[in-house]
Write an enzyme that holds these catalytic residues in place. Structure first.
Site, PDB file in Angstrom:
ATOM      1  N   CYS A   2       0.813  -1.215   0.000  1.00 19.84           N
ATOM      2  CA  CYS A   2       0.000   0.000   0.000  1.00 19.84           C
ATOM      3  C   CYS A   2       0.853   1.274   0.000  1.00 19.84           C
ATOM      4  O   CYS A   2       1.973   1.283   0.482  1.00 19.84           O
ATOM      5  CB  CYS A   2      -0.885   0.018   1.231  1.00 19.84           C
ATOM      6  SG  CYS A   2      -1.819  -1.490   1.453  1.00 19.84           S
ATOM      7  N   GLY A 101      -0.648  -1.418   6.669  1.00 16.00           N
ATOM      8  CA  GLY A 101      -0.346  -2.319   7.787  1.00 16.00           C
ATOM      9  C   GLY A 101      -1.535  -3.211   8.080  1.00 16.00           C
ATOM     10  O   GLY A 101      -2.446  -3.351   7.248  1.00 16.00           O
ATOM     11  N   LYS A 485      14.403 -14.797 -10.706  1.00 11.46           N
ATOM     12  CA  LYS A 485      14.238 -13.627 -11.567  1.00 11.46           C
ATOM     13  C   LYS A 485      13.367 -13.979 -12.756  1.00 11.46           C
ATOM     14  O   LYS A 485      12.473 -13.235 -13.130  1.00 11.46           O
ATOM     15  CB  LYS A 485      15.627 -13.178 -12.032  1.00 11.46           C
ATOM     16  CG  LYS A 485      15.863 -11.728 -12.142  1.00 11.46           C
ATOM     17  CD  LYS A 485      16.145 -10.990 -10.870  1.00 11.46           C
ATOM     18  CE  LYS A 485      15.162 -11.228  -9.786  1.00 11.46           C
ATOM     19  NZ  LYS A 485      15.500 -10.677  -8.489  1.00 11.46           N
ATOM     20  N   HIS A 504      18.896 -37.361  -8.711  1.00  8.75           N
ATOM     21  CA  HIS A 504      18.081 -37.838  -7.584  1.00  8.75           C
ATOM     22  C   HIS A 504      16.604 -37.459  -7.759  1.00  8.75           C
ATOM     23  O   HIS A 504      15.845 -37.495  -6.802  1.00  8.75           O
ATOM     24  CB  HIS A 504      18.640 -37.292  -6.267  1.00  8.75           C
ATOM     25  CG  HIS A 504      20.041 -37.770  -5.999  1.00  8.75           C
ATOM     26  ND1 HIS A 504      20.336 -39.085  -5.689  1.00  8.75           N
ATOM     27  CD2 HIS A 504      21.235 -37.124  -6.065  1.00  8.75           C
ATOM     28  CE1 HIS A 504      21.646 -39.218  -5.547  1.00  8.75           C
ATOM     29  NE2 HIS A 504      22.216 -38.042  -5.776  1.00  8.75           N
TER      30      HIS A 504
HETATM   31  O1  M6R Z   1      13.205  -5.458   0.650  1.00 11.41           O
HETATM   32  P1  M6R Z   1      13.726  -6.837   0.875  1.00 11.41           P
HETATM   33  O2  M6R Z   1      15.098  -7.045   0.341  1.00 11.41           O
HETATM   34  O3  M6R Z   1      13.642  -7.264   2.318  1.00 11.41           O
HETATM   35  O4  M6R Z   1      12.749  -7.780   0.072  1.00 11.41           O
HETATM   36  C1  M6R Z   1      12.869  -9.172   0.147  1.00 11.41           C
HETATM   37  C2  M6R Z   1      12.128  -9.849  -0.998  1.00 11.41           C
HETATM   38  O5  M6R Z   1      10.772  -9.537  -0.927  1.00 11.41           O
HETATM   39  C3  M6R Z   1      12.684  -9.410  -2.352  1.00 11.41           C
HETATM   40  O6  M6R Z   1      14.056  -9.643  -2.444  1.00 11.41           O
HETATM   41  C4  M6R Z   1      11.974 -10.164  -3.489  1.00 11.41           C
HETATM   42  O7  M6R Z   1      12.260 -11.522  -3.442  1.00 11.41           O
HETATM   43  C5  M6R Z   1      12.439  -9.547  -4.804  1.00 11.41           C
HETATM   44  N1  M6R Z   1      11.548  -8.502  -5.187  1.00 11.41           N
HETATM   45  C6  M6R Z   1      12.541 -10.519  -5.897  1.00 11.41           C
HETATM   46  O8  M6R Z   1      13.099  -9.922  -7.029  1.00 11.41           O
END
Ligand code: M6R
Length: 608
Positions: A2, A101, A485, A504
């Site tokens: 949000c 939140g 990715k 495996h």
């Molecule tokens: O902001 P953060 O690094 O804590 O976010 C963690 C994941 O949500 C974030 O790395 C997510 O996996 C990526 N957007 C993937 O590309």
């Protein structure tokens, strides 16, 4: 996730709110709305779907007023719908609220309010706030806000307007980001800085348990119990263009191309004139390191994948046993944490709910917590004992790219720093690695200069059903990130497998033409990987190898090869991931996907 924007001043609020919300679109959302206060009346417009739906409605039926709040919602409680969109209001239409939140005790509060005759029209947790404000309002809106805060539990950033107080916006923060933008004759509230940058570079960053009374010409900051708070103005030094696309078709591509700079910016301030590592922001003494028995690295998603490389670096250089865990598992597990444990949390945004909860748990158990994050002043940065920033600049695309490479670099620097303190590395070895790291940025540039091969491979594989990534050691860690990715932006099913594990089980899925991307950058594992390539080729796989230039004989074994420059094995991940990011980008592009805002995903996951 949000977004919140609020405005008070002399201009038409609706346009400013929509502009601000557009700057937060990258966070991901499914509906949008505004509430505008004018002559004692609040008008709410809110719709499921993109911001353009709201924008069109307002263009066709303008809503006048110089004070208002706006919101982009990412559904948690209740499906995406017009009714569930924010702002929410009290039944008499005098109070309007936007909320980021989750209110954890909303069911209990809702039942209580219903028994008092309050009628709920949405399925959201937020609606309890507007009704509670109405219930507690007795001529003093601040008093009502305080009572609401005492009643609700959970995380929230709130923006509130009240028809009886037409000269103010109220902002309240607990565990969800919220800032106040300082203008001249006008002021703003927002959940993130880019929303206000068009108007001001001066902001207050609210802490948990703080609120702000924002008027046209004044801002009063206080704790939620009413105690006044004084706070330094935070001057934003980065440009609005830094948060925009700068000529690239997508933020993701721009951010991939920003990696050489991000690497340089993260490395240069940490190497002193004698070529030694200096992590000034850290307070870790030699004695502390000597007493450290284990290290945990906790993170989510891409940051977790960077943590896997960090483990290798810490064990390789610092010789301290290191465990890597995803935050959502760690927080409900039985980790071996005590005062001899160093916990490293890695998070681009610094706001990821699971990572933040893991950090708090680690601190409760007596560990020292060190954060690696990209966002100054983020919750994770503030709550950690030490912070090592990745200077990657704002990352807007949901798919993380430059954050990952800078996280790897930060973890490597940290591992080397700890290794020196632990006397587990010689100064000669250290100098050698630093010298190699100092060329990383130009080596990434080299990869970015030649993308034709990657584009043609994307053309060949973009309509595949499934794509597999294999590797060994740190190549396997990179394979995991490459696979994530691809799946997140192209929606192609993808798996990453430790190459030795193929036989495996997963080998059963390889058939004629199945693309297998094989990372073959580790000299000591080269022959083993060649055998794995043969294994999948024998089942009909179309093999794309990622290898160092010096290993050109790989062309005999693979169908296609993507070369990375020749570097020492331990720094290959920051290079080998770059062609994989580009490959995912071009595959998603060919498939016509919404690359910067993939379906079902949000940039910053601030709820559990
Ligand atoms: O902001 P953060 O690094 O804590 O976010 C963690 C994941 O949500 C974030 O790395 C997510 O996996 C990526 N957007 C993937 O590309």
């Amino acid at each position: 996730m949000c977004g919140i924007m609020g405005y008070i001043g002399a201009k038409e609020a609706s346009q400013i709110l929509i502009d601000g919300l557009e700057k937060l679109e990258y966070r991901g959302y499914d509906s949008a709305g505004v509430a505008i206060l004018n002559e004692g009346q609040i008008q709410v417009r809110k719709f499921k779907g993109r911001l353009s739906v709201l924008k069109e409605n307002i263009e066709q039926h303008p809503v006048e007023g110089n004070i208002g709040i706006g919101h982009t919602r990412w559904a948690t409680h209740g499906e995406p719908s017009d009714i569930n969109s924010h702002p929410h209001k009290s039944s008499d239409n005098k109070i309007s609220v936007v909320h980021n939140g989750i209110i954890e005790n909303y069911i209990e509060v809702k039942e209580e309010l219903q028994s008092l005759g309050y009628n709920f029209i949405s399925d959201t947790d937020t609606e309890v706030i507007s009704h509670l404000l109405d219930y507690y309002y007795n001529g003093d809106i601040l008093d009502a806000v305080k009572k609401v805060i005492n009643k609700i539990e959970g995380a929230y950033a709130l923006g509130i307007v009240h028809a009886d107080n037409p000269d103010m916006l109220i902002a309240v923060k607990k565990d969800s980001p919220l800032i106040v933008g300082i203008g001249e004759g006008e002021n703003f509230i927002a959940s993130d800085i880019p929303a206000v940058l068009k108007h001001t570079r001066k902001v207050y960053i609210l802490e948990s348990g703080e609120m702000a009374i924002v008027k046209k010409d004044s801002i009063s900051l206080m704790k939620t119990d009413g105690t006044p708070v004084t706070k330094e103005v935070f001057n934003v030094t980065w440009d609005i263009e830094a948060a925009e696309k700068g000529g690239y078709e997508h933020f993701m591509l721009k951010e991939i191309y920003e990696q050489p700079k991000a690497i340089k910016d993260t490395l240069s301030p940490r190497i002193n004139s004698n070529g030694e590592i200096k992590l000034d922001s850290l307070n870790i003494s030699d004695d502390y390191v000597k007493n450290t028995k284990r290290i945990y690295i906790i993170a989510c998603g891409t940051a977790y994948h960077a943590g896997l490389i960090g483990k290798d670096m810490l064990e390789r250089y610092a010789r301290i046993p290191t465990i890597v865990d995803v935050a959502s598992e760690f927080r409900y597990g039985e980790p071996f944490i005590d005062s001899d444990t160093l916990v490293i949390v890695v998070s681009q945004s610094g706001e990821t709910a699971d990572t933040l909860a893991a950090l708090r748990l680690a601190k409760e158990k007596g560990a020292r917590v060190l954060a690696i994050t990209n966002v100054v002043g983020s919750s994770i940065a503030r709550e950690s004992d030490d912070v090592l920033y990745t200077w990657a600049g704002p990352e807007i695309a949901v798919a993380s790219t430059k954050a990952y490479t800078t996280q790897i670099l930060a973890l490597t620097l940290l591992a080397l720093d700890i290794a020196i303190k632990n006397k587990s590395i010689t100064h000669e070895d250290m100098d050698f690695i630093i010298k190699n790291l100092s060329h990383l940025s130009e080596k990434i540039e080299e990869i970015l200069l030649n993308t034709e091969n990657i584009k043609s491979i994307a053309e060949r594989i973009h309509s595949s059903q499934s794509i597999f990534y294999i590797g060994r050691g740190i190549d396997y860690d990179v394979a995991r990130e490459g696979s994530l990715k691809l799946k997140e932006i192209s929606y192609i099913h993808s798996e990453s497998i430790a190459a030795g594990e193929l036989k495996h089980g997963t080998l059963a899925l390889i058939e004629e033409g199945t693309p297998v991307i094989a990372l073959v950058t580790q000299d000591r594992l080269y022959d083993k990987m060649l055998s794995n390539i043969k294994e999948v080729k024998a089942r009909g796989a179309y093999v794309i190898a990622v290898a160092k230039k010096e290993n050109s004989e790989i062309e005999k074994s693979a169908d296609k090869v993507i070369y990375i420059p020749d570097v020492i094995d331990e720094i290959t991940p920051a290079l080998s991931i770059v062609p994989l990011q580009l490959l995912s980008y071009y595959v998603a592009y060919k498939r016509g996907c919404d690359i910067d805002k993939p379906k079902n995903l949000a940039k910053s996951v601030t709820v559990e």
